[in-house]
Design an enzyme around this catalytic site. Sequence first.
Site, PDB file in Angstrom:
ATOM      1  N   ASN A  87       0.840  -1.200   0.000  1.00 25.01           N
ATOM      2  CA  ASN A  87       0.000   0.000   0.000  1.00 25.01           C
ATOM      3  C   ASN A  87       0.873   1.248   0.000  1.00 25.01           C
ATOM      4  OD1 ASN A  87       0.656  -0.799   2.670  1.00 25.01           O
ATOM      5  ND2 ASN A  87      -1.074   0.296   3.531  1.00 25.01           N
ATOM      6  N   GLU A 102      -3.037  -4.084  -3.459  1.00 21.62           N
ATOM      7  CA  GLU A 102      -3.505  -4.767  -4.671  1.00 21.62           C
ATOM      8  C   GLU A 102      -3.340  -3.871  -5.893  1.00 21.62           C
ATOM      9  OE1 GLU A 102      -5.015  -4.503  -1.784  1.00 21.62           O
ATOM     10  OE2 GLU A 102      -6.138  -6.306  -1.262  1.00 21.62           O
ATOM     11  N   CYS A 122     -10.403  -5.037  -0.617  1.00 24.69           N
ATOM     12  CA  CYS A 122     -11.583  -4.173  -0.558  1.00 24.69           C
ATOM     13  C   CYS A 122     -12.370  -4.312  -1.864  1.00 24.69           C
ATOM     14  CB  CYS A 122     -11.170  -2.726  -0.303  1.00 24.69           C
ATOM     15  SG  CYS A 122     -10.480  -1.890  -1.745  1.00 24.69           S
TER      16      CYS A 122
HETATM   17  O1  LIG Z   1      -6.827  -5.266   1.366  1.00 26.87           O
HETATM   18  C1  LIG Z   1      -6.358  -4.187   1.745  1.00 26.87           C
HETATM   19  C2  LIG Z   1      -6.903  -3.461   2.811  1.00 26.87           C
HETATM   20  C3  LIG Z   1      -6.310  -2.273   3.175  1.00 26.87           C
HETATM   21  N1  LIG Z   1      -5.208  -1.812   2.513  1.00 26.87           N
HETATM   22  C4  LIG Z   1      -4.546  -0.581   2.952  1.00 26.87           C
HETATM   23  C5  LIG Z   1      -5.117   0.721   2.514  1.00 26.87           C
HETATM   24  C6  LIG Z   1      -4.609   1.660   3.599  1.00 26.87           C
HETATM   25  O2  LIG Z   1      -3.293   2.111   3.267  1.00 26.87           O
HETATM   26  C7  LIG Z   1      -4.522   0.794   4.827  1.00 26.87           C
HETATM   27  C8  LIG Z   1      -5.635   1.010   5.813  1.00 26.87           C
HETATM   28  O3  LIG Z   1      -6.871   0.873   5.182  1.00 26.87           O
HETATM   29  O4  LIG Z   1      -4.552  -0.547   4.365  1.00 26.87           O
HETATM   30  C9  LIG Z   1      -4.668  -2.507   1.471  1.00 26.87           C
HETATM   31  O5  LIG Z   1      -3.650  -2.113   0.893  1.00 26.87           O
HETATM   32  N2  LIG Z   1      -5.288  -3.653   1.096  1.00 26.87           N
HETATM   33 ZN   LIG Z   2      -8.288  -2.062  -1.984  1.00 24.75          ZN
END
Ligand SMILES: O=c1ccn([C@H]2C[C@H](O)[C@@H](CO)O2)c(=O)[nH]1
Ligand SMILES: [Zn+2]
Length: 141
Positions: free
Chosen positions: A55, A68, A99
């Site tokens: 992320n 993702e 998500c």
């Molecule tokens: O499946 C997921 C769920 C959350 N996040 C990230 C987004 C954000 O940076 C942090 C909190 O929501 O987690 C992802 O990368 N993937």
């Molecule tokens: Zn997502």
Amino acid sequence: MDTTGRASGAPETIDWEALRQAAAAAMGRSYSPYSKYPVGAAALLDDGRIVSGCNVENASYGLTLCAECTMVGALQMGGGGRIRAFYCVDAAGAVLMPCGRCRQLLYEFRSPGMVLMTGRGIKTMDEILPDAFGPENLENH
Ligand SMILES: O=c1ccn([C@H]2C[C@H](O)[C@@H](CO)O2)c(=O)[nH]1
Ligand SMILES: [Zn+2]
């Protein structure tokens, strides 16, 4: 789907541990100063390669890229491919569900029989995103 993780039509068993390790390594690259919730995602492609992502957050919070999202970017930049299996983890080692937006992103690059690891075992794409909108819906427009 059987308990070994064998996808329908896929001859070999999926190495879930390798996928988990790739996701955990990708999590180490996370930029998550706002949520302080690093995430890593990894996908096994049809040709056996593994692609991964983390992320990437933003001071404008809503612009955050999920792990993702960056993984799909890496998939395409690496020459493209189709996802056979997917795994996403957080720093506690918990398995994360993508998500809603990311389910759609993964759907675009699914292989037939694509599977995901979840906290409740292995699931198919169809189970987590039934009746999806996909490229096939644009065929006759
Ligand atoms: O499946 C997921 C769920 C959350 N996040 C990230 C987004 C954000 O940076 C942090 C909190 O929501 O987690 C992802 O990368 N993937
Ligand atoms: Zn997502």
